[in-house]
Design a protein around this motif. Structure first.
Motif, mmCIF file in Angstrom:
data_model
loop_
_atom_site.group_PDB
_atom_site.id
_atom_site.type_symbol
_atom_site.label_atom_id
_atom_site.label_comp_id
_atom_site.label_asym_id
_atom_site.label_seq_id
_atom_site.Cartn_x
_atom_site.Cartn_y
_atom_site.Cartn_z
ATOM 1 N N HIS A 1 -1.710 -3.646 -10.427
ATOM 2 C CA HIS A 1 -1.721 -4.858 -9.775
ATOM 3 C C HIS A 1 -3.004 -5.320 -9.137
ATOM 4 C CE1 HIS A 1 -0.203 -8.647 -8.094
ATOM 5 N NE2 HIS A 1 -0.929 -8.262 -7.013
ATOM 6 N N HIS A 2 -3.432 -4.099 -8.205
ATOM 7 C CA HIS A 2 -4.653 -4.409 -7.429
ATOM 8 C C HIS A 2 -5.981 -4.145 -8.049
ATOM 9 C CE1 HIS A 2 -2.363 -5.700 -3.821
ATOM 10 N NE2 HIS A 2 -1.424 -4.670 -4.274
ATOM 11 N N LEU A 3 -5.801 -3.168 -8.906
ATOM 12 C CA LEU A 3 -7.124 -2.852 -9.659
ATOM 13 C C LEU A 3 -7.532 -3.427 -10.950
ATOM 14 C CD1 LEU A 3 -7.461 0.856 -7.807
ATOM 15 C CD2 LEU A 3 -8.397 -1.303 -6.812
ATOM 16 N N THR A 4 -6.631 -2.809 -11.949
ATOM 17 C CA THR A 4 -6.699 -3.259 -13.243
ATOM 18 C C THR A 4 -6.657 -4.471 -13.664
ATOM 19 O OG1 THR A 4 -5.891 -0.895 -13.723
ATOM 20 C CG2 THR A 4 -6.065 -2.533 -15.408
ATOM 21 N N ASP A 5 -5.766 -5.286 -13.066
ATOM 22 C CA ASP A 5 -5.470 -6.845 -13.233
ATOM 23 C C ASP A 5 -6.772 -7.583 -12.818
ATOM 24 O OD1 ASP A 5 -3.314 -6.219 -14.942
ATOM 25 O OD2 ASP A 5 -1.796 -6.896 -13.203
ATOM 26 N N ARG A 6 -7.068 -7.012 -11.657
ATOM 27 C CA ARG A 6 -8.163 -7.901 -11.012
ATOM 28 C C ARG A 6 -9.478 -7.857 -11.753
ATOM 29 N NH1 ARG A 6 -5.969 -10.267 -6.062
ATOM 30 N NH2 ARG A 6 -4.082 -9.222 -5.971
ATOM 31 N N ALA A 7 -9.878 -6.541 -12.226
ATOM 32 C CA ALA A 7 -11.055 -6.341 -12.886
ATOM 33 C C ALA A 7 -10.951 -7.129 -14.518
ATOM 34 C CB ALA A 7 -11.114 -4.854 -13.336
ATOM 35 N N THR A 8 -9.958 -7.196 -15.025
ATOM 36 C CA THR A 8 -9.754 -7.721 -16.307
ATOM 37 C C THR A 8 -9.900 -9.241 -16.230
ATOM 38 O OG1 THR A 8 -8.082 -5.890 -16.933
ATOM 39 C CG2 THR A 8 -7.941 -8.245 -18.188
ATOM 40 N N GLY A 9 -9.239 -9.826 -15.101
ATOM 41 C CA GLY A 9 -9.544 -11.190 -14.670
ATOM 42 C C GLY A 9 -11.043 -11.611 -14.282
ATOM 43 N N LEU A 10 -11.418 -10.736 -13.737
ATOM 44 C CA LEU A 10 -13.076 -10.988 -13.364
ATOM 45 C C LEU A 10 -13.845 -10.896 -14.611
ATOM 46 C CD1 LEU A 10 -15.160 -11.358 -11.211
ATOM 47 C CD2 LEU A 10 -15.281 -8.848 -11.287
ATOM 48 N N GLY A 11 -13.543 -9.995 -15.644
ATOM 49 C CA GLY A 11 -14.239 -9.733 -16.984
ATOM 50 C C GLY A 11 -13.980 -11.316 -17.520
ATOM 51 N N GLN A 12 -12.561 -11.670 -17.763
ATOM 52 C CA GLN A 12 -12.329 -12.925 -18.454
ATOM 53 C C GLN A 12 -12.933 -14.044 -17.873
ATOM 54 O OE1 GLN A 12 -7.882 -12.787 -18.097
ATOM 55 N NE2 GLN A 12 -7.895 -11.547 -19.969
ATOM 56 N N VAL A 13 -13.194 -14.306 -16.500
ATOM 57 C CA VAL A 13 -13.891 -15.340 -16.150
ATOM 58 C C VAL A 13 -15.320 -15.378 -16.221
ATOM 59 C CG1 VAL A 13 -14.480 -16.583 -13.756
ATOM 60 C CG2 VAL A 13 -11.985 -16.081 -14.253
ATOM 61 N N ALA A 14 -15.853 -14.078 -16.031
ATOM 62 C CA ALA A 14 -17.347 -13.848 -16.414
ATOM 63 C C ALA A 14 -17.748 -14.355 -17.756
ATOM 64 C CB ALA A 14 -17.632 -12.648 -16.130
ATOM 65 N N LEU A 15 -16.703 -13.803 -18.699
ATOM 66 C CA LEU A 15 -17.112 -14.086 -20.298
ATOM 67 C C LEU A 15 -16.997 -15.645 -20.559
ATOM 68 C CD1 LEU A 15 -17.389 -12.984 -23.127
ATOM 69 C CD2 LEU A 15 -14.842 -12.757 -23.304
ATOM 70 N N PHE A 16 -15.904 -16.313 -19.948
ATOM 71 C CA PHE A 16 -15.751 -17.738 -20.179
ATOM 72 C C PHE A 16 -17.033 -18.652 -19.513
ATOM 73 C CE2 PHE A 16 -14.760 -21.679 -18.057
ATOM 74 C CZ PHE A 16 -14.229 -22.435 -18.994
ATOM 75 N N LEU B 1 0.870 -1.129 0.011
ATOM 76 C CA LEU B 1 0.146 0.101 -0.153
ATOM 77 C C LEU B 1 0.756 1.153 0.191
ATOM 78 C CD1 LEU B 1 -2.875 1.086 0.062
ATOM 79 C CD2 LEU B 1 -2.905 1.035 2.533
ATOM 80 N N SER B 2 2.025 1.288 0.540
ATOM 81 C CA SER B 2 3.045 2.189 0.639
ATOM 82 C C SER B 2 3.434 2.751 -0.645
ATOM 83 C CB SER B 2 3.894 2.065 1.423
ATOM 84 O OG SER B 2 4.760 1.024 1.143
ATOM 85 N N ALA B 3 3.294 1.857 -1.528
ATOM 86 C CA ALA B 3 3.689 2.257 -2.987
ATOM 87 C C ALA B 3 2.742 3.461 -3.724
ATOM 88 C CB ALA B 3 3.685 1.116 -4.136
ATOM 89 N N LEU B 4 1.754 3.388 -2.974
ATOM 90 C CA LEU B 4 0.727 4.570 -3.666
ATOM 91 C C LEU B 4 1.373 5.937 -3.078
ATOM 92 C CD1 LEU B 4 -2.785 3.394 -2.768
ATOM 93 C CD2 LEU B 4 -1.847 3.844 -5.002
ATOM 94 N N TRP B 5 2.178 6.070 -2.231
ATOM 95 C CA TRP B 5 2.763 7.402 -1.930
ATOM 96 C C TRP B 5 4.321 7.470 -2.241
ATOM 97 C CZ3 TRP B 5 -0.450 4.610 1.402
ATOM 98 C CH2 TRP B 5 -1.592 4.961 1.442
ATOM 99 N N THR B 6 4.962 6.453 -2.608
ATOM 100 C CA THR B 6 6.463 6.421 -2.847
ATOM 101 C C THR B 6 7.058 6.183 -4.247
ATOM 102 O OG1 THR B 6 6.401 4.013 -2.377
ATOM 103 C CG2 THR B 6 6.895 5.358 -0.485
ATOM 104 N N GLY B 7 5.928 6.440 -4.994
ATOM 105 C CA GLY B 7 6.167 6.424 -6.622
ATOM 106 C C GLY B 7 5.789 5.176 -7.426
ATOM 107 N N GLY B 8 5.192 4.474 -6.678
ATOM 108 C CA GLY B 8 4.679 3.019 -7.471
ATOM 109 C C GLY B 8 3.227 3.048 -7.731
#
Length: 89
Positions: free
Chosen positions: A35-50, A21-28
């Motif tokens: 990692h935590h939002l985009t990839d998870r939403a993409t994976g959820l969409g792929q599983v739902a489509l499957f 979580l500290s990566a939000l304030w330290t340049g990451g």
């Protein structure tokens, strides 16, 4: 031992470490969001489509595959791996 006799866990690549979580304030920030939002939403969409395609009949799934294939071709047309795959074929 044949390669097909190996368990999946023995050949699976290790999971990349999650940005803290500290990566939000330290340049990451971008890496954390991906990692935590985009990839998870993409994976959820792929599983739902499957699962949705599993509920359709074979003809409907093939028709949807044609539509998604055209869409993917437009989206990924200029990506480097597409050029590599075309050269390999």
């Amino acid at each position: 031992m044949k390669p097909e006799d190996l368990p999946f866990e023995a050949t699976r690549a290790p999971e990349p470490p999650a940005p803290p979580l500290s990566a939000l304030w330290t340049g990451g920030r971008a890496e954390w969001i991906r990692h935590h939002l985009t990839d998870r939403a993409t994976g959820l969409g792929q599983v739902a489509l499957f699962h949705l395609l599993g509920l359709t009949g074979p003809r409907s799934a093939a028709a949807l595959g044609r539509v998604f294939g055209r869409l993917a071709r437009r989206i990924d047309a200029r990506r480097p791996y597409v050029t590599f795959m075309r050269r390999a074929i």
